[in-house]
Write a protein that holds these residues in place. Structure first.
Motif, PDB file in Angstrom:
ATOM      1  N   ARG A  75      99.023 -22.377 -69.725  1.00 48.57           N
ATOM      2  CA  ARG A  75      97.880 -21.888 -70.498  1.00 48.57           C
ATOM      3  C   ARG A  75      96.956 -23.024 -70.908  1.00 48.57           C
ATOM      4  O   ARG A  75      95.744 -22.832 -71.051  1.00 48.57           O
ATOM      5  CB  ARG A  75      98.366 -21.136 -71.745  1.00 48.57           C
ATOM      6  N   ARG A  76      97.520 -24.225 -71.085  1.00 42.43           N
ATOM      7  CA  ARG A  76      96.717 -25.376 -71.518  1.00 42.43           C
ATOM      8  C   ARG A  76      96.042 -26.067 -70.343  1.00 42.43           C
ATOM      9  O   ARG A  76      94.949 -26.625 -70.489  1.00 42.43           O
ATOM     10  CB  ARG A  76      97.607 -26.388 -72.259  1.00 42.43           C
ATOM     11  N   GLU A  77      96.690 -26.085 -69.190  1.00 46.79           N
ATOM     12  CA  GLU A  77      96.164 -26.792 -68.021  1.00 46.79           C
ATOM     13  C   GLU A  77      95.551 -25.795 -67.043  1.00 46.79           C
ATOM     14  O   GLU A  77      96.146 -24.759 -66.740  1.00 46.79           O
ATOM     15  CB  GLU A  77      97.278 -27.590 -67.334  1.00 46.79           C
ATOM     16  N   ARG A  78      94.386 -26.111 -66.510  1.00 46.54           N
ATOM     17  CA  ARG A  78      93.666 -25.174 -65.649  1.00 46.54           C
ATOM     18  C   ARG A  78      94.270 -25.044 -64.264  1.00 46.54           C
ATOM     19  O   ARG A  78      94.235 -23.978 -63.665  1.00 46.54           O
ATOM     20  CB  ARG A  78      92.201 -25.611 -65.527  1.00 46.54           C
ATOM     21  N   ASN A  79      94.821 -26.137 -63.729  1.00 49.25           N
ATOM     22  CA  ASN A  79      95.252 -26.141 -62.328  1.00 49.25           C
ATOM     23  C   ASN A  79      96.705 -26.609 -62.254  1.00 49.25           C
ATOM     24  O   ASN A  79      96.978 -27.806 -62.301  1.00 49.25           O
ATOM     25  CB  ASN A  79      94.339 -27.072 -61.520  1.00 49.25           C
ATOM     26  N   THR A  80      97.640 -25.681 -62.183  1.00 56.70           N
ATOM     27  CA  THR A  80      99.057 -26.039 -62.215  1.00 56.70           C
ATOM     28  C   THR A  80      99.792 -25.455 -61.019  1.00 56.70           C
ATOM     29  O   THR A  80      99.350 -24.475 -60.411  1.00 56.70           O
ATOM     30  CB  THR A  80      99.739 -25.546 -63.502  1.00 56.70           C
ATOM     31  N   ALA A  81     100.936 -26.072 -60.709  1.00 56.32           N
ATOM     32  CA  ALA A  81     101.863 -25.546 -59.707  1.00 56.32           C
ATOM     33  C   ALA A  81     103.270 -25.720 -60.273  1.00 56.32           C
ATOM     34  O   ALA A  81     103.590 -26.773 -60.837  1.00 56.32           O
ATOM     35  CB  ALA A  81     101.725 -26.304 -58.389  1.00 56.32           C
ATOM     36  N   VAL A  82     104.101 -24.698 -60.148  1.00 60.31           N
ATOM     37  CA  VAL A  82     105.462 -24.725 -60.695  1.00 60.31           C
ATOM     38  C   VAL A  82     106.438 -24.886 -59.535  1.00 60.31           C
ATOM     39  O   VAL A  82     106.465 -24.063 -58.617  1.00 60.31           O
ATOM     40  CB  VAL A  82     105.766 -23.439 -61.488  1.00 60.31           C
ATOM     41  N   VAL A  83     107.234 -25.974 -59.560  1.00 60.64           N
ATOM     42  CA  VAL A  83     108.147 -26.267 -58.449  1.00 60.64           C
ATOM     43  C   VAL A  83     109.472 -26.805 -58.969  1.00 60.64           C
ATOM     44  O   VAL A  83     109.597 -27.175 -60.131  1.00 60.64           O
ATOM     45  CB  VAL A  83     107.544 -27.319 -57.475  1.00 60.64           C
ATOM     46  N   VAL A 105     101.695 -30.660 -61.506  1.00 65.36           N
ATOM     47  CA  VAL A 105     102.887 -30.091 -60.864  1.00 65.36           C
ATOM     48  C   VAL A 105     104.017 -30.066 -61.884  1.00 65.36           C
ATOM     49  O   VAL A 105     104.530 -31.118 -62.287  1.00 65.36           O
ATOM     50  CB  VAL A 105     103.292 -30.918 -59.627  1.00 65.36           C
ATOM     51  N   LEU A 106     104.401 -28.879 -62.316  1.00 69.23           N
ATOM     52  CA  LEU A 106     105.482 -28.721 -63.298  1.00 69.23           C
ATOM     53  C   LEU A 106     106.806 -28.696 -62.543  1.00 69.23           C
ATOM     54  O   LEU A 106     107.212 -27.671 -61.990  1.00 69.23           O
ATOM     55  CB  LEU A 106     105.277 -27.451 -64.111  1.00 69.23           C
ATOM     56  N   ASN A 107     107.478 -29.846 -62.509  1.00 70.12           N
ATOM     57  CA  ASN A 107     108.709 -30.011 -61.739  1.00 70.12           C
ATOM     58  C   ASN A 107     109.930 -29.636 -62.579  1.00 70.12           C
ATOM     59  O   ASN A 107     109.838 -29.484 -63.796  1.00 70.12           O
ATOM     60  CB  ASN A 107     108.800 -31.469 -61.268  1.00 70.12           C
ATOM     61  N   GLY A 127     105.141 -21.691 -69.369  1.00 70.04           N
ATOM     62  CA  GLY A 127     103.992 -20.839 -69.642  1.00 70.04           C
ATOM     63  C   GLY A 127     103.007 -21.474 -70.602  1.00 70.04           C
ATOM     64  O   GLY A 127     101.786 -21.340 -70.441  1.00 70.04           O
ATOM     65  N   ARG A 128     103.524 -22.195 -71.595  1.00 67.66           N
ATOM     66  CA  ARG A 128     102.648 -22.860 -72.566  1.00 67.66           C
ATOM     67  C   ARG A 128     101.778 -23.911 -71.897  1.00 67.66           C
ATOM     68  O   ARG A 128     100.573 -24.001 -72.161  1.00 67.66           O
ATOM     69  CB  ARG A 128     103.517 -23.497 -73.655  1.00 67.66           C
ATOM     70  N   ILE A 129     102.379 -24.695 -71.000  1.00 69.75           N
ATOM     71  CA  ILE A 129     101.604 -25.738 -70.312  1.00 69.75           C
ATOM     72  C   ILE A 129     100.600 -25.099 -69.354  1.00 69.75           C
ATOM     73  O   ILE A 129      99.460 -25.564 -69.233  1.00 69.75           O
ATOM     74  CB  ILE A 129     102.534 -26.704 -69.552  1.00 69.75           C
ATOM     75  N   ALA A 177     109.043 -30.558 -66.571  1.00 67.35           N
ATOM     76  CA  ALA A 177     108.894 -29.387 -67.438  1.00 67.35           C
ATOM     77  C   ALA A 177     110.112 -29.158 -68.319  1.00 67.35           C
ATOM     78  O   ALA A 177     110.034 -28.398 -69.289  1.00 67.35           O
ATOM     79  CB  ALA A 177     108.623 -28.150 -66.581  1.00 67.35           C
ATOM     80  N   SER A 178     111.241 -29.803 -68.004  1.00 64.62           N
ATOM     81  CA  SER A 178     112.448 -29.644 -68.816  1.00 64.62           C
ATOM     82  C   SER A 178     112.534 -30.660 -69.952  1.00 64.62           C
ATOM     83  O   SER A 178     113.469 -30.616 -70.747  1.00 64.62           O
ATOM     84  CB  SER A 178     113.690 -29.769 -67.932  1.00 64.62           C
TER      85      SER A 178
END
Length: 510
Positions: A423-431, A406-408, A419-421, A376-377
């Protein structure tokens, strides 16, 4: 020192560059060079406690190329004389024109610099040219090729790395002008794979991909390649009919390469049943499979360590992981599942590698759940997602696999990008695999989305079959257990095969 070509005025059909092509290219190259030297710096690889002792890292570092040794070959067939060296490279790229195209070119050239450094090279300079499409002769055009030769001479480089795939004729023509070795993006990725492959299957896959790339690019150097094995090639006393024009040395090399490729394909095919046997064994015991996939250096191995604490190799370098790593883990309610770490993908992944690694990539298609790890960075995370899905689309059965994006690296990512990703992807996890942020939540998501056993049981398992009770605890959903006179009463859900075994055991005891 930054060298940027002076461009002719753009045709009316090209997008306008408000600041001018030279200024844009200047800025891009300067930013790329400012980041050079970071791709594999020891200081950049920060390990977390769950990464373990990282014993493989010392072995990996020992394979680095070292200064003062040569990689040049007098003859392409004399591979045993190959030596290693720290190559000094100049990067070359093209962009079509406009700010948007220049941003894409910057992301691509940054990645090229990281690839070059991961392969053991030192990036000295770069050249970015605005051009609608590559020149069919020298990729850059004769004038810019001559300018590149001056850049190479000024900085003392011994290799040019082109951000694209060169046709054999383009590579030869460019080498003839600049007088040093020219490597394209595909050859660079293949070189990294060759350095990092450890397993027998991985080494065979990489060698096959390299030979497929090399075959149309064999080049004769001097008279040695035109020597012919004519006359009595069969040896003394071969008799009439054995004499002929013979083969040139380059023809002989091509035939050897084709024979070697055929042998490698047979070896890879022979290794496939062993992997399938392991896979079928997991299915037979109803062990759900989770596969980790994603862009190279997105943090897949770090995530595997965070989820399992197994300490697999983690390195801030592209393609640190080539051989699939499978580890067992448990959900909070005790169910066992496997986690597989796979090879990372990259933009324009060479088709030779996709073909060679197809058997390994089939692990992804057989998974019950896919963790698609995204950095994600990164400056262009959406581009990474698209590149990964382009490769995944070629894998049979992938459409049936449920995916969590998985937004690593959330600890260093821009919240607006995250947040932008989302909104675009239905099934996400932020870690953050490094800090541990979001890992507990991801474990809970994995547990919730793994397939659950579908056969209801209400059975008394005799005390003599404690092994069956253990399997129910490992692979089933238990609602109630109770110790009765004749055995262990279990109510819950298991898979069909285990349900049949429990039924037989209960009947035998009655």
């Amino acid at each position: 020192m930054t060298h940027v070509p002076t461009e002719p005025e753009a045709p009316a059909t090209e997008p306008a560059d408000p600041r001018g092509a030279q200024a844009i290219a200047n800025d891009v190259v300067a930013r790329v060079l400012a980041r050079a030297g970071t791709a594999r710096s020891d200081g950049e690889t920060v390990h977390a406690a769950h990464d373990g002792d990282q014993l493989d890292l010392e072995e990996r570092s020992a394979l680095r190329r070292v200064a003062g040794l040569s990689t040049e070959l007098d003859d392409v067939t004399e591979v045993e004389y190959r030596q290693l060296r720290l190559e000094k490279v100049v990067l070359v790229g093209l962009y079509a024109g406009g700010e948007a195209a220049s941003r894409e070119a910057e992301v691509s050239m940054r990645e090229l610099a990281a690839l070059a450094e991961t392969a053991g090279s030192e990036v000295l300079d770069g050249l970015l040219q605005r051009r609608q499409k590559p020149d069919p002769g020298t990729y850059l055009g004769s004038g810019k090729a001559a300018e590149l030769a001056g850049v190479v001479r000024d900085v003392g480089a011994d290799t040019v790395v082109v951000d694209g795939e060169l046709a054999p004729s383009q590579r030869r023509a460019l080498e003839d002008v600049i007088k040093v070795k020219v490597v394209d993006r595909t050859a660079l990725i293949l070189d990294i794979f060759a350095q990092h492959a450890k397993s027998k299957e991985g080494k065979a896959q990489v060698e096959l991909a390299q030979l497929e790339y090399l075959l149309p690019r064999l080049r004769g150097w001097g008279e040695s390649m035109s020597r012919q094995a004519g006359g009595q090639v069969g040896g003394a006393g071969a008799g009439m009919g054995s004499r002929g024009p013979g083969e040139t040395k380059i023809e002989l090399d091509r035939r050897r390469i084709r024979n070697r490729m055929a042998k490698l394909r047979r070896e890879i095919a022979a290794m496939k049943p062993a992997r399938e046997t392991k896979r079928l064994s997991r299915k037979r015991h109803a062990i759900p499979a989770v596969t980790i996939a994603g862009y190279t250096n997105a943090g897949k191995s770090s995530l595997l360590n965070a989820l399992t604490g197994t300490g697999v190799l983690v390195e801030n370098a592209l393609f640190a992981t080539l051989d699939p790593t499978v580890r067992r883990s448990r959900t909070e309610d005790g169910r066992v599942y496997t986690l597989a770490d796979t090879v990372g993908f990259v933009r324009h992944l060479p088709h030779q590698l996709v073909e060679a690694f197809r058997s390994t990539l089939e692990e992804v298609g057989d998974a019950d759940l896919l963790l698609h790890v995204v950095d994600a960075s990164h400056p262009d995370p959406e581009g990474q997602i698209a590149a990964v899905r382009e490769v995944l689309a070629e894998i049979p059965g992938i459409d049936d696999v449920h995916e969590i994006v998985v937004l690593n690296k959330a600890d260093v990512a821009d919240p607006e990008v995250v947040g932008r990703i989302q909104r675009r992807e239905r099934n996400t996890a932020v870690v953050s695999a490094h800090s541990g942020e979001g890992i507990a939540e991801l474990r809970a998501r994995i547990a919730a989305e793994l397939p659950r056993p579908g056969v209801e049981i209400d059975v008394v398992i005799p005390y003599s079959r404690g092994d069956l009770v253990h399997r129910v605890h490992e692979h089933g959903d238990i609602d109630h257990t109770e110790h009765v006179a004749t055995g262990t009463l279990v109510r819950g859900r298991v898979d069909e095969q285990l349900a049949a075994e429990l039924s037989r055991a209960a009947l035998a005891a009655s």
